[in-house]
Design a protein around this motif. Structure first.
Motif, PDB file in Angstrom:
ATOM      1  N   LYS A 141      18.704   7.794  31.076  1.00 12.09           N
ATOM      2  CA  LYS A 141      19.588   6.572  30.916  1.00 12.09           C
ATOM      3  C   LYS A 141      18.553   5.692  29.771  1.00 12.09           C
ATOM      4  CE  LYS A 141      17.954   3.201  34.455  1.00 12.09           C
ATOM      5  NZ  LYS A 141      16.617   3.751  35.269  1.00 12.09           N
ATOM      6  N   GLY A 142      17.224   6.058  29.714  1.00 11.61           N
ATOM      7  CA  GLY A 142      16.360   5.147  28.832  1.00 11.61           C
ATOM      8  C   GLY A 142      16.378   5.420  27.357  1.00 11.61           C
ATOM      9  N   LEU A 143      17.230   6.708  27.117  1.00 12.37           N
ATOM     10  CA  LEU A 143      17.159   7.451  25.881  1.00 12.37           C
ATOM     11  C   LEU A 143      17.929   6.323  24.877  1.00 12.37           C
ATOM     12  CD1 LEU A 143      17.276  11.173  26.259  1.00 12.37           C
ATOM     13  CD2 LEU A 143      15.185   9.704  26.073  1.00 12.37           C
ATOM     14  N   LYS A 144      17.591   6.222  23.565  1.00 11.25           N
ATOM     15  CA  LYS A 144      18.442   5.504  22.613  1.00 11.25           C
ATOM     16  C   LYS A 144      19.359   6.728  21.966  1.00 11.25           C
ATOM     17  CE  LYS A 144      14.874   2.354  21.461  1.00 11.25           C
ATOM     18  NZ  LYS A 144      13.475   2.780  21.111  1.00 11.25           N
ATOM     19  N   PRO A 145      20.410   6.254  21.497  1.00  3.87           N
ATOM     20  CA  PRO A 145      21.598   7.145  20.923  1.00  3.87           C
ATOM     21  C   PRO A 145      20.803   8.091  19.942  1.00  3.87           C
ATOM     22  CG  PRO A 145      22.655   4.820  20.719  1.00  3.87           C
ATOM     23  CD  PRO A 145      20.859   4.834  21.288  1.00  3.87           C
ATOM     24  N   ALA A 146      19.845   7.685  19.045  1.00  5.87           N
ATOM     25  CA  ALA A 146      19.221   8.660  18.126  1.00  5.87           C
ATOM     26  C   ALA A 146      18.369   9.638  18.827  1.00  5.87           C
ATOM     27  CB  ALA A 146      18.367   7.934  17.273  1.00  5.87           C
ATOM     28  N   GLU A 147      17.806   9.146  20.250  1.00  7.14           N
ATOM     29  CA  GLU A 147      17.036  10.059  20.810  1.00  7.14           C
ATOM     30  C   GLU A 147      17.750  11.246  21.672  1.00  7.14           C
ATOM     31  OE1 GLU A 147      13.253   7.132  21.850  1.00  7.14           O
ATOM     32  OE2 GLU A 147      15.147   7.080  23.224  1.00  7.14           O
ATOM     33  N   VAL A 148      19.113  10.691  21.821  1.00  8.46           N
ATOM     34  CA  VAL A 148      20.024  11.818  22.300  1.00  8.46           C
ATOM     35  C   VAL A 148      20.361  12.786  21.577  1.00  8.46           C
ATOM     36  CG1 VAL A 148      22.370  11.900  23.632  1.00  8.46           C
ATOM     37  CG2 VAL A 148      20.939   9.910  24.366  1.00  8.46           C
ATOM     38  N   GLU A 149      20.622  12.134  20.174  1.00  6.26           N
ATOM     39  CA  GLU A 149      20.968  13.258  19.362  1.00  6.26           C
ATOM     40  C   GLU A 149      19.975  14.422  19.149  1.00  6.26           C
ATOM     41  OE1 GLU A 149      24.108  13.669  18.232  1.00  6.26           O
ATOM     42  OE2 GLU A 149      24.377  11.896  19.547  1.00  6.26           O
TER      43      GLU A 149
END
Ligand code: HEM
Length: 152
Positions: free
Chosen positions: A67-75
């Motif tokens: 849940k702490g990941l930003k969208p760019a980090e998820v990508e």
């Protein structure tokens, strides 16, 4: 005579060349495409990883972890995971991420979380009609990583 010898040598070299190719192609897995290819190549793997990540994000058994990941980090995570699977299944990619022990160190991932993760991967593979054999092969390739991921 020299001419005959010349042609003879040419025939020998061509035969050796063909032999070398046949040797490479007749490896045990020759009749079946690599798991990488059966998963649909890098593109097919990216689709499975996308579905897997969506399953993980929707699963209350594991989603707190991400849940702490930003969208760019998820990508970035998706692309790293797809490279890892591509690399592990015979594809032309190089996994450049952390080794599994380092990536999961200090997380204290439980057996239940591992099982939920495998379930989410199977769900993603089923959604994309990956056949039973390929599914088992992929799970078989990832299974040995468990000791470096759970309980670290
Ligand atoms: C076979 C099973 C697994 C594989 C192949 C795998 C693979 C990976 C990879 C490639 C990374 C990124 C490494 C890097 O950034 O260099 C990663 C990070 C991570 N994994 Fe796993 N993992 C597995 C199981 C799990 C499980 C069971 C959990 C917990 C439910 C988990 C949670 C995480 C988290 C939270 C991160 C960090 C994400 C980030 O901060 O970017 N993983 N994993």
């Amino acid at each position: 005579m020299r001419r005959t010898l010349g042609w003879g040598l040419l025939v020998v070299f061509v035969a050796m060349g063909l032999g070398a190719c046949a040797g490479r192609d007749s490896a045990p897995a020759s009749s079946m495409p690599s798991l990488y290819k059966r998963l649909g190549g890098r593109e097919g793997i990216a689709i499975v990883v996308g579905d897997f990540t969506a399953n993980m994000a929707a699963d209350p058994r594991v989603n707190e972890r991400f849940k702490g990941l930003k969208p760019a980090e998820v990508e970035k995570f998706k692309s790293t995971l797809a490279d890892q699977i591509c690399d592990a299944t015979g594809g032309p990619c190089s996994y450049l991420g952390k080794d599994m022990k380092a990536a999961h160190e200090g997380m204290r991932i439980t057996e239940a979380e591992w099982n939920a993760t495998v379930e989410n991967l199977v769900k993603a593979l089923d959604k994309n009609n990956v056949d039973a054999r390929s599914k088992q092969e992929l799970l078989g390739a990832l299974g040995p990583m468990k000791k470096d991921i759970v309980g670290q």
